[in-house]
Design an enzyme around this catalytic site. Structure first.
Site, PDB file in Angstrom:
ATOM      1  N   ASP A   1      45.733  33.194  33.929  1.00  0.00           N
ATOM      2  CA  ASP A   1      44.925  32.773  35.072  1.00  0.00           C
ATOM      3  C   ASP A   1      43.499  32.434  34.662  1.00  0.00           C
ATOM      4  O   ASP A   1      43.009  32.884  33.624  1.00  0.00           O
ATOM      5  CB  ASP A   1      44.850  33.907  36.103  1.00  0.00           C
ATOM      6  CG  ASP A   1      46.144  34.104  36.864  1.00  0.00           C
ATOM      7  OD1 ASP A   1      47.133  33.401  36.568  1.00  0.00           O
ATOM      8  OD2 ASP A   1      46.163  34.972  37.757  1.00  0.00           O
ATOM      9  N   ASP A   2      42.860  31.633  35.515  1.00  0.00           N
ATOM     10  CA  ASP A   2      41.399  31.444  35.573  1.00  0.00           C
ATOM     11  C   ASP A   2      40.838  30.371  34.655  1.00  0.00           C
ATOM     12  O   ASP A   2      39.647  30.072  34.723  1.00  0.00           O
ATOM     13  CB  ASP A   2      40.643  32.753  35.287  1.00  0.00           C
ATOM     14  CG  ASP A   2      40.871  33.797  36.360  1.00  0.00           C
ATOM     15  OD1 ASP A   2      41.546  33.487  37.363  1.00  0.00           O
ATOM     16  OD2 ASP A   2      40.389  34.930  36.202  1.00  0.00           O
TER      17      ASP A   2
ATOM     18  N   HIS B   1      45.562  27.779  40.671  1.00  0.00           N
ATOM     19  CA  HIS B   1      45.035  29.096  41.040  1.00  0.00           C
ATOM     20  C   HIS B   1      44.021  28.965  42.172  1.00  0.00           C
ATOM     21  O   HIS B   1      43.260  29.886  42.447  1.00  0.00           O
ATOM     22  CB  HIS B   1      44.378  29.723  39.812  1.00  0.00           C
ATOM     23  CG  HIS B   1      44.193  31.212  39.877  1.00  0.00           C
ATOM     24  ND1 HIS B   1      45.086  32.067  40.488  1.00  0.00           N
ATOM     25  CD2 HIS B   1      43.188  32.010  39.403  1.00  0.00           C
ATOM     26  CE1 HIS B   1      44.667  33.311  40.375  1.00  0.00           C
ATOM     27  NE2 HIS B   1      43.515  33.310  39.731  1.00  0.00           N
TER      28      HIS B   1
ATOM     29  N   HIS C   1      37.726  31.190  42.873  1.00  0.00           N
ATOM     30  CA  HIS C   1      38.300  32.520  42.671  1.00  0.00           C
ATOM     31  C   HIS C   1      37.762  33.467  43.733  1.00  0.00           C
ATOM     32  O   HIS C   1      36.863  34.271  43.497  1.00  0.00           O
ATOM     33  CB  HIS C   1      37.993  33.046  41.267  1.00  0.00           C
ATOM     34  CG  HIS C   1      38.982  34.082  40.819  1.00  0.00           C
ATOM     35  ND1 HIS C   1      38.991  35.358  41.306  1.00  0.00           N
ATOM     36  CD2 HIS C   1      40.027  33.998  39.950  1.00  0.00           C
ATOM     37  CE1 HIS C   1      39.972  36.041  40.738  1.00  0.00           C
ATOM     38  NE2 HIS C   1      40.621  35.234  39.920  1.00  0.00           N
TER      39      HIS C   1
ATOM     40  N   TYR D   1      43.744  37.284  42.939  1.00  0.00           N
ATOM     41  CA  TYR D   1      44.016  38.686  43.266  1.00  0.00           C
ATOM     42  C   TYR D   1      45.411  38.898  43.865  1.00  0.00           C
ATOM     43  O   TYR D   1      45.751  40.013  44.247  1.00  0.00           O
ATOM     44  CB  TYR D   1      42.980  39.265  44.250  1.00  0.00           C
ATOM     45  CG  TYR D   1      41.547  38.981  43.906  1.00  0.00           C
ATOM     46  CD1 TYR D   1      40.954  39.567  42.794  1.00  0.00           C
ATOM     47  CD2 TYR D   1      40.781  38.130  44.689  1.00  0.00           C
ATOM     48  CE1 TYR D   1      39.623  39.315  42.467  1.00  0.00           C
ATOM     49  CE2 TYR D   1      39.454  37.864  44.384  1.00  0.00           C
ATOM     50  CZ  TYR D   1      38.879  38.454  43.262  1.00  0.00           C
ATOM     51  OH  TYR D   1      37.574  38.192  42.961  1.00  0.00           O
TER      52      TYR D   1
ATOM     53  N   HIS E   1      44.819  36.638  31.269  1.00  0.00           N
ATOM     54  CA  HIS E   1      43.782  35.673  31.633  1.00  0.00           C
ATOM     55  C   HIS E   1      43.312  34.978  30.355  1.00  0.00           C
ATOM     56  O   HIS E   1      42.994  35.658  29.373  1.00  0.00           O
ATOM     57  CB  HIS E   1      42.596  36.365  32.312  1.00  0.00           C
ATOM     58  CG  HIS E   1      42.965  37.057  33.590  1.00  0.00           C
ATOM     59  ND1 HIS E   1      43.589  38.294  33.610  1.00  0.00           N
ATOM     60  CD2 HIS E   1      42.809  36.681  34.890  1.00  0.00           C
ATOM     61  CE1 HIS E   1      43.799  38.647  34.866  1.00  0.00           C
ATOM     62  NE2 HIS E   1      43.331  37.705  35.664  1.00  0.00           N
TER      63      HIS E   1
END
Length: 372
Positions: free
Chosen positions: A187-188, A244, A248, A286, A342
């Site tokens: 992720d991210d 995603h 965020h 999350y 991540h």
């Protein structure tokens, strides 16, 4: 109330005041898992270790069942416990398929329900070979901490949604995969050129492993401005790319979540070729979502992809060795699923070589989501 549950209640209250279920100040359970005496070099060896890990967690979970003081939403905790019990019973039965005479946790018939699994786990742990005592001393505290993580999330649900329970039958957690099959996800990203994303992708290609990357709109746009479409396509060649979200932040409480998701979806579709951009895959930050978001995903033909094995690689107390030990332990416990890392943190490239090395020959398969 047991002391452990007083601690859990305190953590839960802290969580309810925090902006997300994964509040940065909360402790996570870590282990290096260095005291298991034999390699996971065959399916049989994987199953021996899997039976032991399942038994250790089962004992911890059964001990906690005796408490009547449940912090948070009692119905959600009960629902999670029932779901987890079923997973453990099923996984232990799979791990018993390669039992040899005299092997640990192989006495008697295969447990068919939770009570039978608890009895088999306690009996096996009572007869634990001496060479496994150091392993048990290391892993029991790990599973006590891991249980608290899970119960905390279950107590928060559904006020604060997460990967702990489904909101819809269509959501994917990794349990739909075959036994010993795991999907690596990150992720991210992406990071700026030459950063962790590039390093990690080179590492994955050197190992011949495919993974799914859930890109964050803001980070993608920053990278896109500094490079070209061709370079982005080369960066993610051989991998899956999902969304995603644009920012965020919790997609359960942000009014602009659906619009941002749809806008970023369109930009990804313009940049990455069909087959590489798995624009049917979405992961909310999350793991927080609501029915409105799920309905928007359904209208767009998209799937909500969560996880069941969290490396906790973002946490300041974690290290590469501990992230590897935690993930290996949970792979043996869950036996299949989706791993969360991540690519904006260095932990994954430190942990993954050990995970690959120790599971080589074990029957573990790394899923290529492009084929789905």
């Amino acid at each position: 109330m047991h002391r452990s549950f007083r601690i859990l209640a305190t953590l839960l209250c802290t969580s309810l005041l925090a902006p997300s279920a994964h509040a940065a100040g909360l402790k996570v359970s870590l282990t290096e898992r260095t005291r298991w005496p034999s390699p996971l070099s065959s399916p049989q060896a994987f199953d021996v270790a899997s039976r032991a890990e399942i038994a250790a967690f089962t004992e911890v979970m059964a001990a906690s069942d005796a408490s009547t003081d449940v912090p948070g939403d009692a119905a959600s905790v009960a629902k999670w416990r029932e779901r987890m019990r079923g997973v453990l019973v099923e996984n232990f039965a799979r791990a018993r398929e390669t039992c040899a005479t005299g092997a640990p946790f192989c006495e008697g018939s295969v447990p068919k329900d939770w009570d039978a699994l608890v009895a088999a786990s306690r009996a096996g742990l009572a007869k634990l070979p001496a060479e496994l005592a150091p392993w048990y001393a290391e892993q029991k505290p790990f599973y006590q901490g891991y249980l608290y993580e899970l119960v905390r999330l279950a107590g928060l649900f559904p006020k604060v949604t997460s990967e702990i329970l489904p909101l819809s039958p269509a959501e994917r957690f990794g349990l739909e995969l075959p036994d010993r099959h795991f999907l690596l996800t990150f992720d991210d990203g992406p990071t700026p050129r030459g950063g962790e994303t590039d390093t990690l992708l080179a590492l994955l290609r050197s190992e011949g492993v495919h993974a799914a990357f859930f890109l964050l709109g803001n980070n993608y746009e920053a990278r896109r401005k500094a490079t070209s479409v061709e370079q982005l396509r080369a960066l993610y060649a051989g991998m899956c790319v999902g969304s995603h979200g644009q920012e965020h932040r919790s997609h359960a409480t942000w009014d602009g979540a659906v619009a941002g998701m749809q806008s970023f979806h369109s930009r990804l579709a313009e940049s990455l070729p069909e087959g590489q951009a798995k624009l049917t895959l979405f992961r909310p930050p999350y793991g927080q979502r609501n029915p409105e978001l799920l309905q928007a995903l359904e209208r767009g033909g998209m799937k909500n992809v969560l996880w069941n094995i969290d490396s906790q690689d973002w946490h300041s107390s974690n290290t590469g060795a501990k992230a590897a030990g935690r993930v290996l332990s949970l792979m043996l416990l869950w036996r299949h699923g989706t791993l969360l890392f991540h690519d904006i943190h260095p932990m994954a490239r430190e942990a993954l070589p050990r995970i690959w090395r120790e599971t080589r020959g074990s029957g573990v398969r790394w899923v290529d989501c492009r084929a789905e």
